[in-house]
Design a protein around this motif. Structure first.
Motif, PDB file in Angstrom:
ATOM      1  N   ASN A  86     -48.490   6.459  -2.453  1.00 13.31           N
ATOM      2  CA  ASN A  86     -47.060   6.762  -2.352  1.00 13.31           C
ATOM      3  C   ASN A  86     -46.256   5.664  -1.665  1.00 13.31           C
ATOM      4  OD1 ASN A  86     -46.749   9.692  -3.340  1.00 13.31           O
ATOM      5  ND2 ASN A  86     -48.590   9.711  -2.074  1.00 13.31           N
ATOM      6  N   ARG A  87     -46.813   4.478  -1.561  1.00  9.70           N
ATOM      7  CA  ARG A  87     -46.146   3.408  -0.810  1.00  9.70           C
ATOM      8  C   ARG A  87     -44.799   3.031  -1.405  1.00  9.70           C
ATOM      9  NH1 ARG A  87     -50.200  -1.662  -2.021  1.00  9.70           N
ATOM     10  NH2 ARG A  87     -50.181  -1.427  -4.282  1.00  9.70           N
ATOM     11  N   HIS A  88     -44.614   3.260  -2.697  1.00  9.28           N
ATOM     12  CA  HIS A  88     -43.314   2.973  -3.310  1.00  9.28           C
ATOM     13  C   HIS A  88     -42.235   3.936  -2.821  1.00  9.28           C
ATOM     14  CE1 HIS A  88     -45.263   5.994  -5.795  1.00  9.28           C
ATOM     15  NE2 HIS A  88     -44.097   6.319  -6.294  1.00  9.28           N
ATOM     16  N   ARG A  89     -42.642   5.044  -2.218  1.00  2.35           N
ATOM     17  CA  ARG A  89     -41.700   6.023  -1.677  1.00  2.35           C
ATOM     18  C   ARG A  89     -41.450   5.824  -0.175  1.00  2.35           C
ATOM     19  NH1 ARG A  89     -45.055   9.773  -5.040  1.00  2.35           N
ATOM     20  NH2 ARG A  89     -43.747  10.299  -6.814  1.00  2.35           N
ATOM     21  N   MET A  90     -42.219   4.959   0.452  1.00  7.26           N
ATOM     22  CA  MET A  90     -42.113   4.745   1.892  1.00  7.26           C
ATOM     23  C   MET A  90     -40.903   3.872   2.210  1.00  7.26           C
ATOM     24  SD  MET A  90     -44.611   6.313   3.223  1.00  7.26           S
ATOM     25  CE  MET A  90     -45.981   7.192   2.544  1.00  7.26           C
ATOM     26  N   PRO A  91     -40.444   3.917   3.473  1.00  9.52           N
ATOM     27  CA  PRO A  91     -39.322   3.049   3.857  1.00  9.52           C
ATOM     28  C   PRO A  91     -39.639   1.594   3.537  1.00  9.52           C
ATOM     29  CG  PRO A  91     -39.841   4.604   5.606  1.00  9.52           C
ATOM     30  CD  PRO A  91     -40.924   4.738   4.574  1.00  9.52           C
ATOM     31  N   GLY A  92     -38.742   0.952   2.819  1.00  7.80           N
ATOM     32  CA  GLY A  92     -38.940  -0.444   2.435  1.00  7.80           C
ATOM     33  C   GLY A  92     -39.717  -0.600   1.151  1.00  7.80           C
ATOM     34  N   GLY A  93     -40.276   0.477   0.619  1.00  8.58           N
ATOM     35  CA  GLY A  93     -41.052   0.406  -0.620  1.00  8.58           C
ATOM     36  C   GLY A  93     -40.151   0.191  -1.823  1.00  8.58           C
ATOM     37  N   THR A  94     -40.734  -0.341  -2.872  1.00  7.52           N
ATOM     38  CA  THR A  94     -40.021  -0.556  -4.132  1.00  7.52           C
ATOM     39  C   THR A  94     -40.874  -0.021  -5.261  1.00  7.52           C
ATOM     40  OG1 THR A  94     -40.997  -2.725  -4.523  1.00  7.52           O
ATOM     41  CG2 THR A  94     -38.952  -2.679  -3.248  1.00  7.52           C
ATOM     42  N   ALA A  95     -40.284   0.073  -6.450  1.00 10.14           N
ATOM     43  CA  ALA A  95     -41.027   0.551  -7.614  1.00 10.14           C
ATOM     44  C   ALA A  95     -42.238  -0.324  -7.892  1.00 10.14           C
ATOM     45  CB  ALA A  95     -40.118   0.602  -8.829  1.00 10.14           C
ATOM     46  N   ALA A  96     -42.164  -1.623  -7.608  1.00  9.15           N
ATOM     47  CA  ALA A  96     -43.292  -2.529  -7.859  1.00  9.15           C
ATOM     48  C   ALA A  96     -44.507  -2.153  -7.034  1.00  9.15           C
ATOM     49  CB  ALA A  96     -42.894  -3.970  -7.562  1.00  9.15           C
ATOM     50  N   CYS A  97     -44.289  -1.500  -5.893  1.00 11.61           N
ATOM     51  CA  CYS A  97     -45.407  -1.103  -5.032  1.00 11.61           C
ATOM     52  C   CYS A  97     -46.336  -0.104  -5.718  1.00 11.61           C
ATOM     53  CB  CYS A  97     -44.896  -0.470  -3.741  1.00 11.61           C
ATOM     54  SG  CYS A  97     -43.919  -1.549  -2.711  1.00 11.61           S
ATOM     55  N   SER A  98     -45.818   0.657  -6.670  1.00 10.37           N
ATOM     56  CA  SER A  98     -46.614   1.713  -7.291  1.00 10.37           C
ATOM     57  C   SER A  98     -47.380   1.237  -8.513  1.00 10.37           C
ATOM     58  CB  SER A  98     -45.717   2.889  -7.691  1.00 10.37           C
ATOM     59  OG  SER A  98     -44.827   2.497  -8.714  1.00 10.37           O
ATOM     60  N   LEU A  99     -47.149   0.018  -8.951  1.00  4.73           N
ATOM     61  CA  LEU A  99     -47.789  -0.473 -10.164  1.00  4.73           C
ATOM     62  C   LEU A  99     -49.124  -1.138  -9.875  1.00  4.73           C
ATOM     63  CD1 LEU A  99     -44.698  -2.192 -11.809  1.00  4.73           C
ATOM     64  CD2 LEU A  99     -45.635   0.052 -12.351  1.00  4.73           C
ATOM     65  N   PRO A 100     -50.095  -0.974 -10.746  1.00  4.78           N
ATOM     66  CA  PRO A 100     -51.339  -1.753 -10.607  1.00  4.78           C
ATOM     67  C   PRO A 100     -51.023  -3.248 -10.755  1.00  4.78           C
ATOM     68  CG  PRO A 100     -51.611   0.041 -12.190  1.00  4.78           C
ATOM     69  CD  PRO A 100     -50.140  -0.039 -11.851  1.00  4.78           C
ATOM     70  N   GLN A 101     -51.868  -4.097 -10.187  1.00  6.10           N
ATOM     71  CA  GLN A 101     -51.625  -5.535 -10.189  1.00  6.10           C
ATOM     72  C   GLN A 101     -51.379  -6.073 -11.594  1.00  6.10           C
ATOM     73  OE1 GLN A 101     -51.001  -7.551  -7.760  1.00  6.10           O
ATOM     74  NE2 GLN A 101     -50.863  -9.370  -9.007  1.00  6.10           N
ATOM     75  N   ALA A 102     -52.148  -5.669 -12.583  1.00  8.14           N
ATOM     76  CA  ALA A 102     -51.975  -6.182 -13.947  1.00  8.14           C
ATOM     77  C   ALA A 102     -50.573  -5.873 -14.477  1.00  8.14           C
ATOM     78  CB  ALA A 102     -53.036  -5.605 -14.866  1.00  8.14           C
ATOM     79  N   ASP A 103     -50.067  -4.677 -14.175  1.00  4.61           N
ATOM     80  CA  ASP A 103     -48.722  -4.311 -14.621  1.00  4.61           C
ATOM     81  C   ASP A 103     -47.659  -5.102 -13.873  1.00  4.61           C
ATOM     82  OD1 ASP A 103     -49.839  -2.522 -16.385  1.00  4.61           O
ATOM     83  OD2 ASP A 103     -49.496  -0.778 -15.107  1.00  4.61           O
ATOM     84  N   ARG A 104     -47.875  -5.324 -12.572  1.00  6.50           N
ATOM     85  CA  ARG A 104     -46.916  -6.134 -11.802  1.00  6.50           C
ATOM     86  C   ARG A 104     -46.852  -7.540 -12.370  1.00  6.50           C
ATOM     87  NH1 ARG A 104     -49.186  -3.466  -7.029  1.00  6.50           N
ATOM     88  NH2 ARG A 104     -50.386  -5.318  -6.624  1.00  6.50           N
ATOM     89  N   GLU A 105     -48.016  -8.120 -12.698  1.00 12.76           N
ATOM     90  CA  GLU A 105     -48.033  -9.473 -13.268  1.00 12.76           C
ATOM     91  C   GLU A 105     -47.327  -9.511 -14.613  1.00 12.76           C
ATOM     92  OE1 GLU A 105     -51.911 -11.251 -13.339  1.00 12.76           O
ATOM     93  OE2 GLU A 105     -52.214 -10.871 -11.202  1.00 12.76           O
ATOM     94  N   ARG A 106     -47.544  -8.490 -15.427  1.00 11.77           N
ATOM     95  CA  ARG A 106     -46.906  -8.446 -16.746  1.00 11.77           C
ATOM     96  C   ARG A 106     -45.396  -8.396 -16.591  1.00 11.77           C
ATOM     97  NH1 ARG A 106     -45.348  -4.207 -19.204  1.00 11.77           N
ATOM     98  NH2 ARG A 106     -46.751  -2.757 -18.155  1.00 11.77           N
ATOM     99  N   LEU A 107     -44.902  -7.619 -15.646  1.00 13.46           N
ATOM    100  CA  LEU A 107     -43.478  -7.458 -15.456  1.00 13.46           C
ATOM    101  C   LEU A 107     -42.827  -8.579 -14.654  1.00 13.46           C
ATOM    102  CD1 LEU A 107     -43.348  -3.644 -14.716  1.00 13.46           C
ATOM    103  CD2 LEU A 107     -42.512  -4.781 -16.758  1.00 13.46           C
ATOM    104  N   TYR A 108     -43.522  -9.049 -13.616  1.00 15.56           N
ATOM    105  CA  TYR A 108     -42.900  -9.974 -12.664  1.00 15.56           C
ATOM    106  C   TYR A 108     -43.522 -11.364 -12.619  1.00 15.56           C
ATOM    107  CZ  TYR A 108     -41.222  -5.438 -11.120  1.00 15.56           C
ATOM    108  OH  TYR A 108     -40.662  -4.196 -11.075  1.00 15.56           O
ATOM    109  N   GLY A 109     -44.577 -11.589 -13.392  1.00 15.81           N
ATOM    110  CA  GLY A 109     -45.243 -12.882 -13.390  1.00 15.81           C
ATOM    111  C   GLY A 109     -46.440 -12.884 -12.461  1.00 15.81           C
ATOM    112  N   PRO A 110     -47.221 -13.973 -12.507  1.00 12.74           N
ATOM    113  CA  PRO A 110     -48.441 -14.035 -11.693  1.00 12.74           C
ATOM    114  C   PRO A 110     -48.117 -14.147 -10.211  1.00 12.74           C
ATOM    115  CG  PRO A 110     -48.030 -16.130 -12.790  1.00 12.74           C
ATOM    116  CD  PRO A 110     -47.006 -15.162 -13.315  1.00 12.74           C
ATOM    117  N   PRO A 111     -49.068 -13.757  -9.363  1.00 16.30           N
ATOM    118  CA  PRO A 111     -48.865 -13.862  -7.913  1.00 16.30           C
ATOM    119  C   PRO A 111     -48.517 -15.284  -7.513  1.00 16.30           C
ATOM    120  CG  PRO A 111     -50.913 -12.713  -8.387  1.00 16.30           C
ATOM    121  CD  PRO A 111     -50.392 -13.264  -9.697  1.00 16.30           C
ATOM    122  N   GLY A 112     -47.568 -15.404  -6.615  1.00 16.86           N
ATOM    123  CA  GLY A 112     -47.176 -16.710  -6.104  1.00 16.86           C
ATOM    124  C   GLY A 112     -46.373 -17.524  -7.096  1.00 16.86           C
ATOM    125  N   GLY A 113     -46.127 -16.987  -8.283  1.00 13.80           N
ATOM    126  CA  GLY A 113     -45.442 -17.742  -9.321  1.00 13.80           C
ATOM    127  C   GLY A 113     -43.984 -17.519  -9.394  1.00 13.80           C
TER     128      GLY A 113
END
Length: 134
Positions: free
Chosen positions: A107-134
């Motif tokens: 539930n970290r995406h619901r915590m103070p300071g959390g965002t929708a990206a917090c709830s996504l698995p890493q592969a989905d975050r990369e697909r949506l936002y690009g690779p880590p550090g990129g």
């Protein structure tokens, strides 16, 4: 490795806020860094492990995850924080800490300071936002 390392998910705003609290308030010699910028091979960690929970790699090679990693971090800190870390390692507290940690992680995406990206698995975050550090 020159010192112990505490690794968190830098793509998660809630996790980043917690890490910033550690850096500001908890006196430790451990490195506190997002796994996306860590040398995971050197630390002996995988992306999957880091995506699942915070990680601790001790100077002595010891490893811990989730609340056990938090206890290790606190144990490496100043006196008051070491007491808190010892409390977190106390068997009944530790037994309760894991379910709480898993609930917060889910539930970290619901915590103070959390965002929708917090709830996504890493592969989905990369697909949506690009690779880590990129």
């Amino acid at each position: 490795m020159e010192r112990s390392t505490f690794v968190y998910d830098g793509d998660c705003a809630f996790c980043t806020r917690c890490a910033e609290f550690v850096e500001r308030r908890i006196p430790t010699r451990a490195r506190v860094l997002p796994w996306q910028f860590a040398d995971l091979d050197e630390l002996g960690l995988t992306e999957a492990e880091c995506d699942e929970a915070v990680q601790w790699v001790g100077l002595d090679g010891s490893r811990a995850a989730g609340p056990d990693a938090i206890a290790a971090l606190l144990g490496s800190s100043g006196r008051v924080w070491r007491i808190a870390g010892a409390g977190l390692r106390f068997a009944p507290v530790r037994a309760a800490a894991w379910p709480v940690y898993r609930w917060v992680a889910r539930n970290r995406h619901r915590m103070p300071g959390g965002t929708a990206a917090c709830s996504l698995p890493q592969a989905d975050r990369e697909r949506l936002y690009g690779p880590p550090g990129g």
